[in-house]
Design a protein around this motif. Structure first.
Motif, PDB file in Angstrom:
ATOM      1  N   ARG A 262      -5.353  -0.837   7.752  1.00 19.59           N
ATOM      2  CA  ARG A 262      -5.154  -0.456   9.141  1.00 19.59           C
ATOM      3  C   ARG A 262      -4.896   1.036   9.201  1.00 19.59           C
ATOM      4  N   TRP A 263      -5.602   1.714  10.105  1.00 13.75           N
ATOM      5  CA  TRP A 263      -5.553   3.165  10.125  1.00 13.75           C
ATOM      6  C   TRP A 263      -4.137   3.682  10.356  1.00 13.75           C
ATOM      7  N   ILE A 264      -3.426   3.080  11.303  1.00  9.72           N
ATOM      8  CA  ILE A 264      -2.030   3.436  11.533  1.00  9.72           C
ATOM      9  C   ILE A 264      -1.176   2.272  11.065  1.00  9.72           C
ATOM     10  N   GLY A 265      -0.255   2.570  10.176  1.00 10.47           N
ATOM     11  CA  GLY A 265       0.626   1.534   9.654  1.00 10.47           C
ATOM     12  C   GLY A 265       0.324   1.187   8.210  1.00 10.47           C
ATOM     13  N   GLY A 266      -0.949   1.228   7.847  1.00  4.53           N
ATOM     14  CA  GLY A 266      -1.317   1.042   6.450  1.00  4.53           C
ATOM     15  C   GLY A 266      -1.350  -0.375   5.947  1.00  4.53           C
ATOM     16  N   SER A 267      -1.303  -1.374   6.834  1.00  4.32           N
ATOM     17  CA  SER A 267      -1.439  -2.750   6.356  1.00  4.32           C
ATOM     18  C   SER A 267      -2.777  -2.916   5.654  1.00  4.32           C
ATOM     19  N   THR A 268      -2.791  -3.773   4.641  1.00  2.42           N
ATOM     20  CA  THR A 268      -4.005  -3.937   3.850  1.00  2.42           C
ATOM     21  C   THR A 268      -4.403  -5.400   3.738  1.00  2.42           C
TER      22      THR A 268
END
Length: 123
Positions: free
Chosen positions: A52-58
């Motif tokens: 996710r571009w903002i937040g960095g969830s993968t």
């Protein structure tokens, strides 16, 4: 409009590692996924990983997740894909994509694609 450029592909021996990079230009919305897909000769393009571009969830393809790390650098507008313990069956063209809402695990969700970078793993 978003433009994506991949880099970092190449030839590596089985068991080796590669780090792919994707640089984005244009507007990447905060809830977008930045994803990696791959396509081997004669096969469908398949999901590899997304962040996710903002937040960095993968999220990762189950078959590969133990060998992958996806990361992003918002300041540089880049995402990286670290691939370890590579196997000959990982040989494919790897594509960066965006425009999907995270997690974005389906090819049809993505609107913007890079040109791809070749990864070849020799046995």
């Amino acid at each position: 409009q978003v433009q994506l450029v991949e880099s970092g592909g190449g030839l590596v021996q089985a068991g080796g590692s590669l780090r792919l990079s994707c640089t984005a230009s244009g507007t990447v919305f905060s809830n977008y996924a930045m994803g990696w897909f791959r396509q081997a000769p004669g096969k469908e393009r398949e999901f590899v990983a997304a962040v996710r571009w903002i937040g960095g969830s993968t999220t990762y393809a189950d078959s590969m997740k133990a060998r992958l790390t996806i990361s992003r650098d918002n300041a540089k507008n880049t995402i990286d894909l670290q691939m370890n313990s590579l196997k000959p069956e990982d040989t494919a063209v790897y594509y960066c994509a965006t425009g999907a809402v995270f997690p974005g695990r389906e090819r049809r969700e993505y609107h913007y694609w890079g040109q791809g970078t070749q990864v070849t793993v020799s046995s």
